[in-house]
Enzyme design. Structure first.
Site, PDB file in Angstrom:
ATOM      1  N   GLU A  90       0.681  -1.086   0.016  1.00 12.70           N
ATOM      2  CA  GLU A  90      -0.076  -0.124   0.074  1.00 12.70           C
ATOM      3  C   GLU A  90       0.873   1.484   0.072  1.00 12.70           C
ATOM      4  O   GLU A  90       0.677   2.179   0.805  1.00 12.70           O
ATOM      5  CB  GLU A  90      -1.039  -0.110   1.099  1.00 12.70           C
ATOM      6  CG  GLU A  90      -2.060  -1.028   1.269  1.00 12.70           C
ATOM      7  CD  GLU A  90      -3.015  -1.179   2.218  1.00 12.70           C
ATOM      8  OE1 GLU A  90      -2.718  -0.809   3.319  1.00 12.70           O
ATOM      9  OE2 GLU A  90      -4.020  -1.947   1.893  1.00 12.70           O
TER      10      GLU A  90
ATOM     11  N   ASP B 250      -8.291  -8.706   4.057  1.00 11.06           N
ATOM     12  CA  ASP B 250      -7.955  -7.719   5.085  1.00 11.06           C
ATOM     13  C   ASP B 250      -8.965  -7.735   6.370  1.00 11.06           C
ATOM     14  O   ASP B 250     -10.088  -6.581   6.385  1.00 11.06           O
ATOM     15  CB  ASP B 250      -8.041  -6.403   4.452  1.00 11.06           C
ATOM     16  CG  ASP B 250      -7.344  -5.033   5.250  1.00 11.06           C
ATOM     17  OD1 ASP B 250      -6.873  -5.392   6.486  1.00 11.06           O
ATOM     18  OD2 ASP B 250      -7.320  -4.048   4.798  1.00 11.06           O
TER      19      ASP B 250
ATOM     20  N   GLU C  76     -11.923  -1.722  12.476  1.00 12.46           N
ATOM     21  CA  GLU C  76     -12.158  -1.271  11.045  1.00 12.46           C
ATOM     22  C   GLU C  76     -13.367  -1.493  10.504  1.00 12.46           C
ATOM     23  O   GLU C  76     -13.962  -0.941   9.972  1.00 12.46           O
ATOM     24  CB  GLU C  76     -10.895  -1.472  10.684  1.00 12.46           C
ATOM     25  CG  GLU C  76     -10.998  -0.812   9.096  1.00 12.46           C
ATOM     26  CD  GLU C  76      -9.724  -0.803   8.320  1.00 12.46           C
ATOM     27  OE1 GLU C  76      -8.646  -1.346   8.956  1.00 12.46           O
ATOM     28  OE2 GLU C  76      -9.543  -0.316   7.148  1.00 12.46           O
TER      29      GLU C  76
HETATM   30  C1  GCU Z   1      -6.120  -1.833   6.097  1.00 13.11           C
HETATM   31  C2  GCU Z   1      -6.200  -0.386   6.803  1.00 13.11           C
HETATM   32  C3  GCU Z   1      -5.130   0.318   6.467  1.00 13.11           C
HETATM   33  C4  GCU Z   1      -3.721  -0.301   7.143  1.00 13.11           C
HETATM   34  C5  GCU Z   1      -3.775  -1.667   6.235  1.00 13.11           C
HETATM   35  C6  GCU Z   1      -2.506  -2.590   7.017  1.00 13.11           C
HETATM   36  O1  GCU Z   1      -5.710  -1.895   4.650  1.00 13.11           O
HETATM   37  O2  GCU Z   1      -7.535  -0.098   5.986  1.00 13.11           O
HETATM   38  O3  GCU Z   1      -5.579   1.521   7.055  1.00 13.11           O
HETATM   39  O4  GCU Z   1      -2.755   0.410   6.722  1.00 13.11           O
HETATM   40  O5  GCU Z   1      -4.692  -2.385   6.538  1.00 13.11           O
HETATM   41  O6  GCU Z   1      -2.804  -3.389   7.829  1.00 13.11           O
HETATM   42  O7  GCU Z   1      -1.200  -2.165   6.913  1.00 13.11           O
END
Ligand code: GCU
Length: 650
Positions: free
Chosen positions: A267, A346, A374
């Protein structure tokens, strides 16, 4: 920062206020009298027996507590034997002794008297860790409980609250904590520089007293962002020298540091890919720098393409972690732990267990859970995760070993923390059960969810039977309830994009995140068999077979694994579409019942807690109705199929 905080389950109340006798604590000099084990026992006894005379080592006493270190026990192991006249508690080290003291206190407080007990326990999982996603500016990524109590305006804070937090963690068996976000941003990039060392040292000393190792998330490109170098290539010797120097400097300042947590090539975070290297190259370079200090690298397996074309139906995000890391099994150094999320996507309320747990036989693994809710109602909805975590730990991977559950294959467990600077720490009082339960399950996974909740309820709310029964009922049913109105048959990602609260069934459908449901007028779900994305084949036999066909796939995961017509009949005897309608109505009714039941506790629990809960149950109900009506309307409009019970589908 809010400095007012509840003691949660460590609020020691009088057990026998009329007892005026002498109480002796006896321990040989090898036990640290100023250590946490002795101090916790004193704190507890002074509160529980407020009129007693507490002494050290007196010859004659009405009650005697003997504490000692025993060579025959392993480091974190303890034994307790007690009766109404006191207890003998032994630990392999101070840490084991501390766990023994907490276990004893838990037992007598739950029982409401000084009971007889005899127990020898050693934790099932070696590293039991909480991951805070706190940013240095004081905000918390996916935080639903106020702001950070570790950071404020770029500074690291160590105060009374920190100490109480360490006690809370220790009392439920957690022995490590990462204090900053895996997405290392802002000032936190510089946590590994001089300006933070003295505060890190203070914090690690507080943690160490309670048996907790301090870990920090690092930026993989720190040689550039902190060191001013031009590269962070893990195979460039100047980069590994930079890390070796950095780690030496860090350990000089913070000798009890546990190590690093790393989110790399995930990400948007930097990682070894930029230099044509793989994850083992990246992790091992750091591991070698940490090894002389017994430090560990916790390397996350959450790696996937987050810029996917939704038209591309062959690429499947669920496969990504496996395809990236399974070929690297056996390539990681001994002090690397690969941290694998519980499922391949996730932290959805329902996902299959991650196939990497059945694949990595030569790599240390950590299972990662998310207590921060979340995707499970953001601590406004009650969603007790203890039964789910327990099921996952007990899940058989069929990896060919005689002991093949997730619990058997991991050496560590981590959970994204759900805490913040709220007075009650977790936004909702009931969400604290998840924190407590995670720790307890890692220590004693054979405990049932009910046993753990029973303990937590009595330590937090006392012994009122109606309170106990009501909370048990709500908490034990809450995960299914949440699943019922948000994620039918394993279909995740029906939530609103970005913040992930509330329904939006096509919110993720034409986006880049690899999170699709492919609903059309005839069918819904993803074919992940060998005819589809091939994901089901990543599991060992017989799971790969079972997951590949609607005939053998468990109903609860059907739409995750199989593209299925709405008129397909489930094992339950219902059609898919009727299940969708029914579960949404059922879930909503449950939410209504929870709100009603909570109301019945007025006057029986603390008023602040009651009011906080009442607001949250009202919001849960409003939101559950929204979920019910949006999801049912969505599938009704697509399929044109009526509800066989004739209810309104909007
Ligand atoms: C999810 C979450 C993110 C977080 C990511 C992770 O995608 O929405 O906020 O950074 O998990 O576990 O790194």
């Amino acid at each position: 920062m809010n400095t007012i905080f509840s003691k949660l389950w460590l609020d020691y109340r009088p057990l026998d206020p009329s007892f005026t006798g002498r109480v002796a604590i006896r321990c040989p000099s090898r036990v640290d009298r100023l250590g946490a084990a002795v101090s916790e026992l004193i704190t507890a006894l002074s509160a529980m027996l407020p009129a007693a005379e507490l002494t050290f080592g007196a010859d004659s006493a009405a009650m005697i507590f003997e504490l000692d270190i025993a060579d025959f026990l392993s480091e974190e192991e303890y034994t307790v034997s007690s009766d109404e006249r006191g207890a003998a508690i032994l630990g392999g080290t101070e840490k084991g002794l501390l766990y023994g003291v907490f276990a004893y206190l838990r037992e007598i407080r739950s029982a409401g008297s000084f009971v007889r007990m005899s127990r020898r326990v050693r934790p099932a999982v070696g590293l039991r860790m909480l991951d805070h996603w706190d940013n240095a500016d004081g905000s918390i990524e996916r935080g639903y409980s106020g702001r950070s109590f570790f950071f404020e305006y770029g500074r690291l804070i160590v105060n009374e609250r920190t100490e109480h937090y360490a006690r809370l963690l220790s009392s439920c068996g957690i022995n490590a904590a990462v204090i900053n976000n895996v997405n290392v941003r802002g000032d936190a990039v510089r946590l590994i520089s001089e300006e933070y060392y003295s505060e890190l040292a203070r914090l690690s000393a507080v943690f160490a007293r309670w048996g907790i190792s301090l870990y920090i998330s690092i930026d993989f490109s720190a040689p550039i962002s902190v060191g001013g170098m031009k590269t962070a290539d893990p195979l460039d010797t100047s980069v590994s020298y930079w890390w070796q120097d950095k780690v030496r400097e860090l350990y000089r300042a913070v000798p009890s540091l546990g190590g690093f947590l790393v989110k790399a090539d995930s990400e948007g975070q930097p990682g070894p890919y930029a230099y044509g290297r793989d994850h083992a190259d990246g992790a091992n370079m750091l591991a070698r720098a940490l090894k002389p200090y017994n430090g560990k690298v916790i390397w996350r397996a959450f790696v996937y393409n987050c810029s996917q074309d939704w038209r591309d139906s062959r690429t499947d995000r669920a496969c990504a972690g496996y395809r990236t890391f399974a070929p690297l099994d056996g390539h990681f150094d001994g002090n690397v732990i690969l941290q694998v999320k519980n499922g391949p996507m996730d932290f959805q309320v329902r996902e299959p267990v991650h196939p990497l747990f059945g694949a990595m036989k030569h790599t240390s693994l950590a299972a990662e859970f998310q207590l921060a809710q979340e995707y499970t109602g953001q601590q406004l909805h009650v969603c007790c995760l203890i039964p789910m975590i327990r099921d996952i730990l007990g899940f058989r991977t069929y990896n060919g070993s005689s002991a093949d559950t997730v619990l058997d294959v991991i050496s560590a467990a981590a959970a994204v923390a759900n805490t913040g600077d709220d007075t009650c720490w977790t936004g909702s009082e009931l969400a604290a059960a998840n924190l407590y339960g995670f720790g307890r399950l890692c220590f004693e996974p054979q405990l049932s969810a009910e046993d753990i909740l029973d303990e937590w309820i009595s330590l937090t709310f006392g012994s009122d039977e109606q309170v106990r029964e009501t909370l048990l009922y709500i908490l034990l049913g809450s995960h299914k309830t949440y699943e019922d109105y948000t994620a039918p048959l394993g279909l995740g990602w029906l939530c609103k994009p970005g913040h992930h609260y509330g329904p939006d069934p096509w919110g993720y459908e034409f986006d880049r995140w690899g999170t699709y449901n492919h609903a059309d007028r005839d069918a819904v779900g993803i074919d992940r068999s060998s005819n589809g994305t091939g994901y089901a084949e990543l599991y060992n036999y017989p799971l790969c077979r079972d997951y590949s066909s609607p005939e053998t796939c468990p109903d609860e995961l059907l739409l995750f694994f199989c593209r299925t017509r709405y008129d397909h009949v489930l094992h339950s005897g219902k059609t898919v579409i009727q299940h969708i309608y029914d579960s949404h109505f059922d879930g909503c009714e449950q939410a209504e019942e929870y709100a009603r039941l909570w109301d019945s506790l007025e006057g029986r629990i603390d008023n602040r807690i009651f009011e906080n809960g009442r607001r949250r149950f009202a919001e849960q109900l409003r939101s559950a109705r929204e979920w019910r009506d949006v999801i049912n309307a969505f599938f009704h409009r697509l399929s044109g199929i009526e509800d066989e019970k004739g209810r309104r589908l909007y």
